[in-house]
Design a protein around this motif. Structure first.
Motif, PDB file in Angstrom:
ATOM      1  N   SER A  37      15.624 -14.532   8.881  1.00 14.47           N
ATOM      2  CA  SER A  37      14.483 -14.909   9.709  1.00 14.47           C
ATOM      3  C   SER A  37      14.705 -16.259  10.382  1.00 14.47           C
ATOM      4  O   SER A  37      14.389 -16.441  11.562  1.00 14.47           O
ATOM      5  CB  SER A  37      13.218 -14.949   8.856  1.00 14.47           C
ATOM      6  OG  SER A  37      12.123 -15.417   9.615  1.00 14.47           O
ATOM      7  N   HIS A  38      15.281 -17.218   9.642  1.00 13.98           N
ATOM      8  CA  HIS A  38      15.563 -18.533  10.217  1.00 13.98           C
ATOM      9  C   HIS A  38      16.626 -18.444  11.313  1.00 13.98           C
ATOM     10  O   HIS A  38      16.509 -19.097  12.359  1.00 13.98           O
ATOM     11  CB  HIS A  38      16.029 -19.492   9.119  1.00 13.98           C
ATOM     12  CG  HIS A  38      14.921 -20.110   8.344  1.00 13.98           C
ATOM     13  ND1 HIS A  38      14.182 -19.426   7.404  1.00 13.98           N
ATOM     14  CD2 HIS A  38      14.400 -21.366   8.381  1.00 13.98           C
ATOM     15  CE1 HIS A  38      13.274 -20.236   6.874  1.00 13.98           C
ATOM     16  NE2 HIS A  38      13.380 -21.414   7.458  1.00 13.98           N
ATOM     17  N   ILE A  40      17.347 -15.878  13.266  1.00 15.10           N
ATOM     18  CA  ILE A  40      16.764 -15.239  14.449  1.00 15.10           C
ATOM     19  C   ILE A  40      15.768 -16.168  15.139  1.00 15.10           C
ATOM     20  O   ILE A  40      15.740 -16.265  16.373  1.00 15.10           O
ATOM     21  CB  ILE A  40      16.111 -13.909  14.054  1.00 15.10           C
ATOM     22  CG1 ILE A  40      17.200 -12.906  13.659  1.00 15.10           C
ATOM     23  CG2 ILE A  40      15.255 -13.345  15.190  1.00 15.10           C
ATOM     24  CD1 ILE A  40      16.688 -11.587  13.157  1.00 15.10           C
ATOM     25  N   GLY A  41      14.967 -16.880  14.351  1.00 15.53           N
ATOM     26  CA  GLY A  41      14.038 -17.845  14.946  1.00 15.53           C
ATOM     27  C   GLY A  41      14.763 -18.952  15.681  1.00 15.53           C
ATOM     28  O   GLY A  41      14.359 -19.372  16.777  1.00 15.53           O
ATOM     29  N   HIS A  89      11.401 -12.515  14.231  1.00 13.92           N
ATOM     30  CA  HIS A  89      11.291 -13.645  13.299  1.00 13.92           C
ATOM     31  C   HIS A  89       9.955 -13.613  12.560  1.00 13.92           C
ATOM     32  O   HIS A  89       9.903 -13.762  11.334  1.00 13.92           O
ATOM     33  CB  HIS A  89      11.437 -14.962  14.067  1.00 13.92           C
ATOM     34  CG  HIS A  89      11.016 -16.172  13.293  1.00 13.92           C
ATOM     35  ND1 HIS A  89      11.760 -16.704  12.263  1.00 13.92           N
ATOM     36  CD2 HIS A  89       9.899 -16.955  13.407  1.00 13.92           C
ATOM     37  CE1 HIS A  89      11.132 -17.759  11.772  1.00 13.92           C
ATOM     38  NE2 HIS A  89      10.003 -17.939  12.450  1.00 13.92           N
ATOM     39  N   GLN A  93       9.366 -12.913   8.515  1.00 10.14           N
ATOM     40  CA  GLN A  93       8.668 -13.881   7.667  1.00 10.14           C
ATOM     41  C   GLN A  93       7.610 -13.199   6.811  1.00 10.14           C
ATOM     42  O   GLN A  93       7.341 -13.599   5.673  1.00 10.14           O
ATOM     43  CB  GLN A  93       8.021 -14.981   8.523  1.00 10.14           C
ATOM     44  CG  GLN A  93       8.965 -16.110   8.901  1.00 10.14           C
ATOM     45  CD  GLN A  93       9.420 -16.905   7.701  1.00 10.14           C
ATOM     46  OE1 GLN A  93       8.618 -17.486   6.977  1.00 10.14           O
ATOM     47  NE2 GLN A  93      10.734 -16.940   7.488  1.00 10.14           N
ATOM     48  N   SER A 162      10.501 -25.320   8.643  1.00  9.21           N
ATOM     49  CA  SER A 162      11.782 -24.710   8.327  1.00  9.21           C
ATOM     50  C   SER A 162      12.245 -25.084   6.929  1.00  9.21           C
ATOM     51  O   SER A 162      11.887 -26.135   6.392  1.00  9.21           O
ATOM     52  CB  SER A 162      12.824 -25.157   9.364  1.00  9.21           C
ATOM     53  OG  SER A 162      14.112 -24.729   9.002  1.00  9.21           O
TER      54      SER A 162
END
Length: 414
Positions: A37-38, A40-41, A89, A93, A162
């Motif tokens: 997720s991080h 892609i974000g 993202h 999450q 983050s």
């Protein structure tokens, strides 16, 4: 022509973002879905950095992407890709186990809320931008520029929500700081400084000539010479009350740099207003020139194709000098009222043996096609007209001819 340098630039930046996020060390160990997720974000934020950077119209981007229309193409689809990454993202999450979520503070909780607002803002504004054909150009530009707000929310969310410490001078921290700063400054520049810094050629409309029921030719006399090449176009702001002051692109159809001519077809609200009410001595401001058509660098054997008002960049070259190479022009239009400069082209063909012109009136003849149309080896094809037309012709030419170069400018800019 391919946009090789531009494509490689996008791939380099996006892959660097993915790799830096992948190999970065989190503050504490995190579960695989959370790490993904991080990544892609982070790529989404990097994508929007590129979106804002390409919007600045820097000249080297035009060269790298081989034309401003290609810059806008990648600008548009980078925005769509970045939006998709933002949504993914957010969905990932939601799949992160509760035990792997960071202990919330008031700062991180606020960053999380801004992240959600940024996601909804991106979705709303990009969807509006994609509906550009239903909006007035000035309204589209306003919505487009509001993307700075969700981008700012997204940056804040990345820094303070983050599991990675982006404030440290790590490779990821440095990359994020540089791209976020350039992206934010690019967007701010387009909002505040672009109109003053880029529109440095000022002048007045010193001649108006209606050359058809929906086409007007403007003569513009400038305070200083604009160095342009035949086949290029400019962005013009017409500073007259009652006419939209947003810049619009038009091909240069003639002139000497100190004085330039543009031919405008009344197709939308802005151009119809110009056709109906523009006045002599109206002040104007110009940005440019842009465009990569270069007839001088073409081969000795050339084929030109113009659709409607797309004849204008070719006129600029023809009116400047007698041709010194073999040129065949195909000029397609819908009805005699849209056959602007037809008499000039007929006379030019009579007095220049190396120039041949074919007129295709689609109200009287079949639509122009180049299927099974062969040309001599080492021929250069130049085209200007509606995007669908020139791309269709480019595909047809390349299907049946190998040793040719195909170069074109398309009308679509949104």
């Amino acid at each position: 022509m391919k946009s090789i340098k531009g494509i490689l630039f996008i791939i380099l930046i996006m892959s660097s973002s993915a790799l830096l996020w992948y190999f970065a060390t989190p503050i504490e160990s995190i579960q695989a879905v959370n790490r993904l997720s991080h990544i892609i974000g982070g790529m989404a934020i990097t994508g929007f950095f590129l979106v804002f950077l390409l919007a600045t119209r820097m000249k080297f981007f035009e060269r790298w992407f081989h034309g401003l229309e290609n810059v806008y193409f990648y600008h548009k689809y980078l925005a769509i890709l970045s939006l998709v990454l933002v949504v993914i993202h957010g969905q990932l999450q939601g799949l992160v186990p509760h035990w792997d979520k960071v202990q919330r503070t008031s700062l991180s909780e606020f960053a999380k809320e801004l992240g959600s607002l940024g996601q909804y803002g991106f979705i709303a504004l990009i969807l509006i931008a994609l509906l550009a054909k239903f909006l007035k150009y000035e309204h589209w530009r306003i919505f487009h520029r509001l993307l700075l707000i969700p981008y700012t929310f997204g940056i804040y969310h990345a820094y303070f929500s983050s599991r990675y410490d982006l404030l440290q001078p790590t490779p990821l921290g440095i990359f994020t700081a540089i791209t976020a700063t350039i992206g934010f400054m690019s967007a701010l520049y387009m909002l505040t400084m672009y109109q003053d810094m880029f529109f440095k050629y000022n002048g007045n409309i010193t001649g108006i000539k209606k050359i058809g029921p929906n086409v007007i030719e403007l003569e513009i006399t400038l305070d200083k010479t604009i160095p342009y090449r035949h086949g290029q176009f400019i962005f013009i702001k017409i500073l007259q009350d009652g006419i939209e002051k947003a810049p619009h692109p038009f091909s240069i159809s003639g002139g000497d740099g100190k004085k330039v001519f543009v031919s405008i077809k009344a197709l939308g609200d802005f151009t119809k207003k110009v056709y109906d009410s523009v006045q002599l001595n109206t002040p104007v401001a110009l940005d440019g020139p842009y465009g990569h058509l270069n007839f001088e660098k073409g081969t000795q054997q050339q084929v030109w194709i113009a659709g409607g008002i797309g004849i204008t960049p070719f006129l600029s070259y023809l009116q400047s000098q007698p041709v010194d190479r073999d040129i065949e022009l195909f000029y397609t239009y819908h009805g005699q009222d849209n056959a602007i400069y037809k008499e000039f082209l007929q006379e030019y063909a009579k007095t220049n043996q190396q120039f041949k012109v074919n007129f295709i009136d689609t109200t009287q003849m079949d639509r122009l096609s180049f299927e099974n149309f062969s040309v001599q080896a080492h021929t250069t094809i130049f085209m200007c007209g509606p995007e669908k037309m020139v791309k269709r012709f480019a595909k047809q030419f390349k299907s049946y001819n190998r040793d040719i170069n195909v170069d074109f400018e398309a009308f679509k800019f949104k």
